[in-house]
Design a protein around this motif. Structure first.
Motif, mmCIF file in Angstrom:
data_model
loop_
_atom_site.group_PDB
_atom_site.id
_atom_site.type_symbol
_atom_site.label_atom_id
_atom_site.label_comp_id
_atom_site.label_asym_id
_atom_site.label_seq_id
_atom_site.Cartn_x
_atom_site.Cartn_y
_atom_site.Cartn_z
ATOM 1 N N LEU A 117 -7.279 -20.188 -49.768
ATOM 2 C CA LEU A 117 -7.715 -20.216 -48.371
ATOM 3 C C LEU A 117 -6.943 -19.148 -47.616
ATOM 4 O O LEU A 117 -5.711 -19.116 -47.679
ATOM 5 C CB LEU A 117 -7.456 -21.598 -47.768
ATOM 6 C CG LEU A 117 -7.921 -21.842 -46.344
ATOM 7 C CD1 LEU A 117 -9.444 -21.872 -46.281
ATOM 8 C CD2 LEU A 117 -7.368 -23.155 -45.825
ATOM 9 N N THR A 118 -7.650 -18.268 -46.928
ATOM 10 C CA THR A 118 -6.998 -17.214 -46.158
ATOM 11 C C THR A 118 -7.298 -17.395 -44.679
ATOM 12 O O THR A 118 -8.349 -17.920 -44.301
ATOM 13 C CB THR A 118 -7.466 -15.815 -46.607
ATOM 14 O OG1 THR A 118 -8.884 -15.746 -46.480
ATOM 15 C CG2 THR A 118 -7.048 -15.532 -48.034
ATOM 16 N N VAL A 119 -6.348 -16.940 -43.870
ATOM 17 C CA VAL A 119 -6.467 -17.048 -42.418
ATOM 18 C C VAL A 119 -6.466 -15.638 -41.844
ATOM 19 O O VAL A 119 -5.657 -14.796 -42.249
ATOM 20 C CB VAL A 119 -5.291 -17.856 -41.817
ATOM 21 C CG1 VAL A 119 -5.469 -18.049 -40.331
ATOM 22 C CG2 VAL A 119 -5.145 -19.187 -42.507
ATOM 23 N N SER A 120 -7.388 -15.378 -40.920
ATOM 24 C CA SER A 120 -7.421 -14.072 -40.254
ATOM 25 C C SER A 120 -7.753 -14.287 -38.782
ATOM 26 O O SER A 120 -8.090 -15.394 -38.371
ATOM 27 C CB SER A 120 -8.443 -13.150 -40.924
ATOM 28 O OG SER A 120 -9.728 -13.733 -40.869
ATOM 29 N N ARG A 121 -7.638 -13.214 -38.035
ATOM 30 C CA ARG A 121 -7.945 -13.277 -36.604
ATOM 31 C C ARG A 121 -8.953 -12.191 -36.262
ATOM 32 O O ARG A 121 -9.071 -11.193 -36.968
ATOM 33 C CB ARG A 121 -6.674 -13.147 -35.780
ATOM 34 C CG ARG A 121 -5.887 -11.899 -36.057
ATOM 35 C CD ARG A 121 -4.612 -11.876 -35.218
ATOM 36 N NE ARG A 121 -3.922 -10.622 -35.387
ATOM 37 C CZ ARG A 121 -2.721 -10.483 -35.897
ATOM 38 N NH1 ARG A 121 -2.057 -11.548 -36.306
ATOM 39 N NH2 ARG A 121 -2.164 -9.305 -35.999
ATOM 40 N N ILE A 122 -9.668 -12.384 -35.154
ATOM 41 C CA ILE A 122 -10.741 -11.445 -34.838
ATOM 42 C C ILE A 122 -10.222 -10.137 -34.248
ATOM 43 O O ILE A 122 -10.820 -9.094 -34.434
ATOM 44 C CB ILE A 122 -11.793 -12.095 -33.908
ATOM 45 C CG1 ILE A 122 -11.156 -12.609 -32.624
ATOM 46 C CG2 ILE A 122 -12.532 -13.183 -34.614
ATOM 47 C CD1 ILE A 122 -12.149 -13.107 -31.593
ATOM 48 N N ASP A 123 -9.111 -10.187 -33.515
ATOM 49 C CA ASP A 123 -8.542 -8.963 -32.955
ATOM 50 C C ASP A 123 -7.037 -9.149 -32.757
ATOM 51 O O ASP A 123 -6.480 -10.183 -33.118
ATOM 52 C CB ASP A 123 -9.239 -8.571 -31.647
ATOM 53 C CG ASP A 123 -9.120 -9.631 -30.559
ATOM 54 O OD1 ASP A 123 -8.335 -10.573 -30.727
ATOM 55 O OD2 ASP A 123 -9.808 -9.503 -29.544
ATOM 56 N N ASP A 124 -6.399 -8.136 -32.204
ATOM 57 C CA ASP A 124 -4.945 -8.176 -32.026
ATOM 58 C C ASP A 124 -4.532 -8.598 -30.623
ATOM 59 O O ASP A 124 -3.484 -8.177 -30.127
ATOM 60 C CB ASP A 124 -4.331 -6.811 -32.364
ATOM 61 C CG ASP A 124 -4.196 -6.602 -33.851
ATOM 62 O OD1 ASP A 124 -4.233 -7.604 -34.580
ATOM 63 O OD2 ASP A 124 -4.054 -5.446 -34.283
ATOM 64 N N ALA A 125 -5.332 -9.417 -29.981
ATOM 65 C CA ALA A 125 -4.941 -9.937 -28.668
ATOM 66 C C ALA A 125 -3.689 -10.808 -28.824
ATOM 67 O O ALA A 125 -3.464 -11.417 -29.869
ATOM 68 C CB ALA A 125 -6.079 -10.757 -28.063
ATOM 69 N N ARG A 126 -2.880 -10.855 -27.797
ATOM 70 C CA ARG A 126 -1.604 -11.581 -27.862
ATOM 71 C C ARG A 126 -1.799 -13.041 -28.250
ATOM 72 O O ARG A 126 -1.062 -13.591 -29.069
ATOM 73 C CB ARG A 126 -0.884 -11.473 -26.524
ATOM 74 C CG ARG A 126 0.460 -12.132 -26.514
ATOM 75 C CD ARG A 126 1.125 -11.966 -25.149
ATOM 76 N NE ARG A 126 2.431 -12.565 -25.153
ATOM 77 C CZ ARG A 126 3.545 -11.906 -25.423
ATOM 78 N NH1 ARG A 126 3.496 -10.626 -25.746
ATOM 79 N NH2 ARG A 126 4.707 -12.519 -25.376
ATOM 80 N N GLU A 127 -2.794 -13.691 -27.676
ATOM 81 C CA GLU A 127 -3.057 -15.100 -27.974
ATOM 82 C C GLU A 127 -3.426 -15.305 -29.443
ATOM 83 O O GLU A 127 -2.947 -16.228 -30.094
ATOM 84 C CB GLU A 127 -4.176 -15.616 -27.071
ATOM 85 C CG GLU A 127 -4.530 -17.055 -27.309
ATOM 86 C CD GLU A 127 -5.700 -17.523 -26.472
ATOM 87 O OE1 GLU A 127 -6.083 -18.691 -26.633
ATOM 88 O OE2 GLU A 127 -6.243 -16.728 -25.689
ATOM 89 N N HIS A 128 -4.236 -14.427 -29.971
ATOM 90 C CA HIS A 128 -4.664 -14.551 -31.370
ATOM 91 C C HIS A 128 -3.512 -14.252 -32.321
ATOM 92 O O HIS A 128 -3.383 -14.898 -33.366
ATOM 93 C CB HIS A 128 -5.848 -13.635 -31.652
ATOM 94 C CG HIS A 128 -7.043 -13.955 -30.821
ATOM 95 N ND1 HIS A 128 -7.943 -13.009 -30.418
ATOM 96 C CD2 HIS A 128 -7.479 -15.128 -30.294
ATOM 97 C CE1 HIS A 128 -8.878 -13.575 -29.697
ATOM 98 N NE2 HIS A 128 -8.621 -14.863 -29.598
ATOM 99 N N ARG A 129 -2.663 -13.290 -31.970
ATOM 100 C CA ARG A 129 -1.505 -12.988 -32.805
ATOM 101 C C ARG A 129 -0.539 -14.169 -32.850
ATOM 102 O O ARG A 129 0.016 -14.484 -33.898
ATOM 103 C CB ARG A 129 -0.765 -11.755 -32.282
ATOM 104 C CG ARG A 129 -1.427 -10.450 -32.658
ATOM 105 C CD ARG A 129 -0.602 -9.277 -32.203
ATOM 106 N NE ARG A 129 -0.621 -9.234 -30.741
ATOM 107 C CZ ARG A 129 0.369 -8.784 -29.990
ATOM 108 N NH1 ARG A 129 1.471 -8.338 -30.525
ATOM 109 N NH2 ARG A 129 0.260 -8.771 -28.677
#
Length: 179
Positions: free
Chosen positions: A50-62
């Protein structure tokens, strides 16, 4: 990129993960846990990884990337092996007794006994009158119940009496100096 967030989670064969938008459910031999997933965090399962990723490098997502990876890894560990927290009771006359698997009676130096009921999913073991073991599948809940029991009589700094975590070092103070 989050160093913790990009490491994959290995999923044992006895665990099933149900990914729905905004929700993740982890089922295993010990039970089932579920958690809401914030927007911007994406889980992808390929086989037993299972891998985790984020949609962009916004502070909240990071900031949520590594957190969500760790929370889901703890869910997988919880439904397979579970979590425990040990407490020790130190003090003359301080003791505990189990009242079934889901209740404790504590004598902590007050004029009355203190009763603690376990929430759903938590069990208590009392191997000795001065030791308590809190068990459960949710790491967050196990830690909170152990902290609530410790809060009933925190270790004091002069004699060290009270409820403490197993192996916890209490900073001791010197008492009054004699003349």
């Amino acid at each position: 990129m989050s160093r913790i967030g990009k490491s994959p989670i290995t999923v044992p064969s006895s665990v099933t993960i149900d990914l729905t938008p905004g929700q993740i459910k982890v089922s295993g031999p010990n039970g089932q846990l579920e958690r809401s997933v914030p927007e911007g965090i994406i889980f992808e399962q390929e086989g037993d990884v299972l891998t985790v990723s984020r949609i962009d490098d916004a502070r909240e997502h990071r900031s949520l990337h590594g957190l969500m990876r760790t929370l889901v890894a703890n869910m997988v560990t919880g439904v397979t092996t579970g979590f425990t927290k040990e407490l020790e009771i130190v003090g003359v006359g301080y003791r505990c007794a189990a009242k079934g698997a889901d209740a404790l009676e504590l004598a902590l130096g007050y004029s009355h006994p203190v009763f603690v009921n376990a929430p759903a999913g938590i069990t208590f073991e009392v191997p000795a009158p001065t030791r308590i073991i809190v068990k459960g599948i949710d790491k967050e809940q196990v830690g909170q119940v152990a902290a609530d029991i410790r809060r009933l009589r925190k270790p004091e700094p002069y004699k060290g009496k009270g409820v403490r975590y197993a192996g916890e070092q209490i900073l001791r103070k010197a008492g009054k100096a004699a003349k």
